[in-house]
Design an enzyme around this catalytic site. Structure first.
Site, PDB file in Angstrom:
ATOM      1  N   LYS A  65       0.802  -1.233   0.000  1.00 33.39           N
ATOM      2  CA  LYS A  65       0.000   0.000   0.000  1.00 33.39           C
ATOM      3  C   LYS A  65       0.837   1.287   0.000  1.00 33.39           C
ATOM      4  O   LYS A  65       0.396   2.304  -0.518  1.00 33.39           O
ATOM      5  CB  LYS A  65      -0.972   0.004   1.185  1.00 33.39           C
ATOM      6  N   ASP A 101     -10.066   2.963   2.063  1.00 34.16           N
ATOM      7  CA  ASP A 101     -10.202   2.170   3.301  1.00 34.16           C
ATOM      8  C   ASP A 101     -10.913   2.943   4.421  1.00 34.16           C
ATOM      9  O   ASP A 101     -11.862   2.453   5.033  1.00 34.16           O
ATOM     10  CB  ASP A 101      -8.826   1.728   3.816  1.00 34.16           C
ATOM     11  N   GLY A 126      -4.376  -0.733  17.345  1.00 32.51           N
ATOM     12  CA  GLY A 126      -3.566  -0.990  16.158  1.00 32.51           C
ATOM     13  C   GLY A 126      -3.042   0.296  15.563  1.00 32.51           C
ATOM     14  O   GLY A 126      -3.611   1.382  15.796  1.00 32.51           O
TER      15      GLY A 126
HETATM   16  P1  NAP Z   1      -0.695  -4.297   9.319  1.00 32.89           P
HETATM   17  O1  NAP Z   1      -0.343  -3.012   8.647  1.00 32.89           O
HETATM   18  O2  NAP Z   1       0.193  -5.466   9.178  1.00 32.89           O
HETATM   19  O3  NAP Z   1      -0.921  -3.971  10.898  1.00 32.89           O
HETATM   20  C1  NAP Z   1      -1.186  -5.005  11.808  1.00 32.89           C
HETATM   21  C2  NAP Z   1      -1.559  -4.415  13.169  1.00 32.89           C
HETATM   22  O4  NAP Z   1      -1.898  -5.508  14.051  1.00 32.89           O
HETATM   23  C3  NAP Z   1      -0.435  -3.637  13.860  1.00 32.89           C
HETATM   24  O5  NAP Z   1      -0.971  -2.607  14.647  1.00 32.89           O
HETATM   25  C4  NAP Z   1       0.197  -4.723  14.741  1.00 32.89           C
HETATM   26  O6  NAP Z   1       0.879  -4.213  15.867  1.00 32.89           O
HETATM   27  C5  NAP Z   1      -1.047  -5.455  15.205  1.00 32.89           C
HETATM   28  N1  NAP Z   1      -0.747  -6.816  15.662  1.00 32.89           N
HETATM   29  C6  NAP Z   1      -0.347  -7.864  14.903  1.00 32.89           C
HETATM   30  N2  NAP Z   1      -0.153  -8.952  15.696  1.00 32.89           N
HETATM   31  C7  NAP Z   1      -0.415  -8.551  16.972  1.00 32.89           C
HETATM   32  C8  NAP Z   1      -0.373  -9.208  18.238  1.00 32.89           C
HETATM   33  N3  NAP Z   1      -0.032 -10.499  18.353  1.00 32.89           N
HETATM   34  N4  NAP Z   1      -0.729  -8.500  19.343  1.00 32.89           N
HETATM   35  C9  NAP Z   1      -1.088  -7.205  19.254  1.00 32.89           C
HETATM   36  N5  NAP Z   1      -1.126  -6.517  18.078  1.00 32.89           N
HETATM   37  C10 NAP Z   1      -0.793  -7.193  16.955  1.00 32.89           C
HETATM   38  O7  NAP Z   1      -2.139  -4.813   8.820  1.00 32.89           O
HETATM   39  P2  NAP Z   1      -3.409  -3.937   8.344  1.00 32.89           P
HETATM   40  O8  NAP Z   1      -3.381  -3.772   6.881  1.00 32.89           O
HETATM   41  O9  NAP Z   1      -3.503  -2.731   9.200  1.00 32.89           O
HETATM   42  O10 NAP Z   1      -4.602  -4.966   8.670  1.00 32.89           O
HETATM   43  C11 NAP Z   1      -4.989  -5.254  10.011  1.00 32.89           C
HETATM   44  C12 NAP Z   1      -6.207  -6.177   9.998  1.00 32.89           C
HETATM   45  O11 NAP Z   1      -7.307  -5.505   9.393  1.00 32.89           O
HETATM   46  C13 NAP Z   1      -6.040  -7.462   9.174  1.00 32.89           C
HETATM   47  O12 NAP Z   1      -6.682  -8.501   9.866  1.00 32.89           O
HETATM   48  C14 NAP Z   1      -6.764  -7.183   7.875  1.00 32.89           C
HETATM   49  O13 NAP Z   1      -7.289  -8.352   7.281  1.00 32.89           O
HETATM   50  C15 NAP Z   1      -7.905  -6.301   8.388  1.00 32.89           C
HETATM   51  N6  NAP Z   1      -8.421  -5.383   7.362  1.00 32.89           N
HETATM   52  C16 NAP Z   1      -9.768  -5.385   7.130  1.00 32.89           C
HETATM   53  C17 NAP Z   1     -10.283  -4.527   6.194  1.00 32.89           C
HETATM   54  C18 NAP Z   1     -11.757  -4.543   5.917  1.00 32.89           C
HETATM   55  O14 NAP Z   1     -12.154  -4.048   4.859  1.00 32.89           O
HETATM   56  N7  NAP Z   1     -12.579  -5.045   6.823  1.00 32.89           N
HETATM   57  C19 NAP Z   1      -9.451  -3.635   5.482  1.00 32.89           C
HETATM   58  C20 NAP Z   1      -8.071  -3.640   5.767  1.00 32.89           C
HETATM   59  C21 NAP Z   1      -7.566  -4.535   6.717  1.00 32.89           C
HETATM   60  P3  NAP Z   1       2.474  -3.855  15.777  1.00 32.89           P
HETATM   61  O15 NAP Z   1       2.543  -2.482  15.167  1.00 32.89           O
HETATM   62  O16 NAP Z   1       2.906  -3.900  17.183  1.00 32.89           O
HETATM   63  O17 NAP Z   1       3.092  -4.907  14.912  1.00 32.89           O
END
Ligand code: NAP
Length: 284
Positions: A65, A101, A126
């Protein structure tokens, strides 16, 4: 035939092809939407290839992204503000980046939960890509306060600082970041109107809760952007404590419908798409 698609790595679990192809078929459009697995090291040639092949539009997902930005000709205001792109459109031989988003989440908040961010105390769990888009959107909607609670506190602080610097004119807005382990989280939870899980926690049954569910009460709207499972543990526990809940399917559909409109000029048949996606995510 016009080609649309999605680039990401990994890409096999994405629901976007299903969502867009249902809409295309229902409207009888001359498009097809395909998934493309693109590794990090191939992002430059993949984006260059869009122009070369005349691919009309593409969604961008993890981990590209932010890294696609240098290869685009223009960005819309939202993508510029967020610093990330989830939608690219090829028009007049130029590639323009968008980000739907945050707007997708906002639409789901308004339509599915009948709620507004304006004047609300919001906690975002997050600080990754999705949290970033949502936090920017909530700030633009004039939330009263936004607390970013992240496992890696530095990442949360960087995000809070970034948004504050972009919103100089509204410096009274309370925007801060804490660690998920900070005892202040309990105070903030008490005052919060809307709690949003924007981490990937909740996708697996074995995931450890991000905070003690007993801090949730009937004053809260609890949102989870995870959509598989459709009702995460967090949402189940919130519901049991009298809170209103919002799952992540609406955000997925509305961000998709905004991209679909950018590419095709047509409104996505949201109710039809929702029915099929709901069947898909609740399949065992
Ligand atoms: P990302 O950029 O990889 O960020 C992941 C986030 O989750 C970070 O804040 C990370 O914390 C945290 N995290 C991961 N493992 C963790 C753990 N064990 N304990 C606590 N925090 C943890 O991913 P993203 O793109 O933001 O996506 C996040 C989620 O949203 C995914 O599940 C994705 O499928 C979902 N999503 C949904 C939509 C929708 O349309 N509904 C759209 C986009 C994303 P750290 O910074 O500490 O690593």
């Amino acid at each position: 035939m016009n080609i649309l698609g999605i680039i990401g790595y990994p890409i096999e679990h994405t629901l976007s092809p299903l969502m867009h192809n249902i809409a295309i078929k229902h409207l009888g459009l001359d498009y097809i939407y395909l998934p493309f697995e693109v590794k990090k090291e191939n992002i430059a040639i993949a984006v260059g290839g869009l122009k070369g092949l005349g691919i009309k539009g593409i969604n961008v997902t993890i981990p590209h992204k932010e890294s696609v930005i240098p290869y685009l000709d223009a960005l819309d205001d939202n993508a510029k503000f967020i610093g990330a792109v989830n939608t690219i459109k090829l028009e007049d031989d130029k590639l323009k980046g968008y980000n739907t988003d945050g707007l997708g989440f906002l639409k789901s908040l308004k339509i599915d939960a009948q709620e507004n961010a304006k004047g609300k105390n919001i906690i975002i769990l997050g600080a990754g890509g999705a949290a970033r888009a949502i936090a920017v959107q909530m700030a633009l909607e004039d939330a009263k306060s936004i607390i970013i609670a992240n496992r890696t506190v530095e990442r949360g602080k960087e995000l809070a600082k970034y948004i504050s610097s972009k919103l100089k004119a509204q410096s009274s807005k309370l925007l801060s970041a804490i660690s998920l382990k900070d005892s202040l989280l309990v105070e903030y939870l008490r005052e919060a109107d809307i709690i949003i899980n924007a981490t990937s926690i909740g996708m697996k049954e074995t995931d450890t809760p991000l905070f003690l569910y007993d801090y949730i009460s009937d004053r809260h709207l609890v949102c989870d952007i995870v959509y598989k499972p459709i009702e995460t543990k967090l949402l189940k526990e919130a519901s049991a404590r009298g809170a209103r809940i919002l799952n992540g399917l609406g955000m997925l559909i509305y961000q998709g419908s905004l991209s679909f409109k950018i590419w095709t000029g047509h409104e996505m048949p949201v109710e039809i798409v929702k029915k099929v996606l709901m069947e898909e995510v609740t399949k065992t």
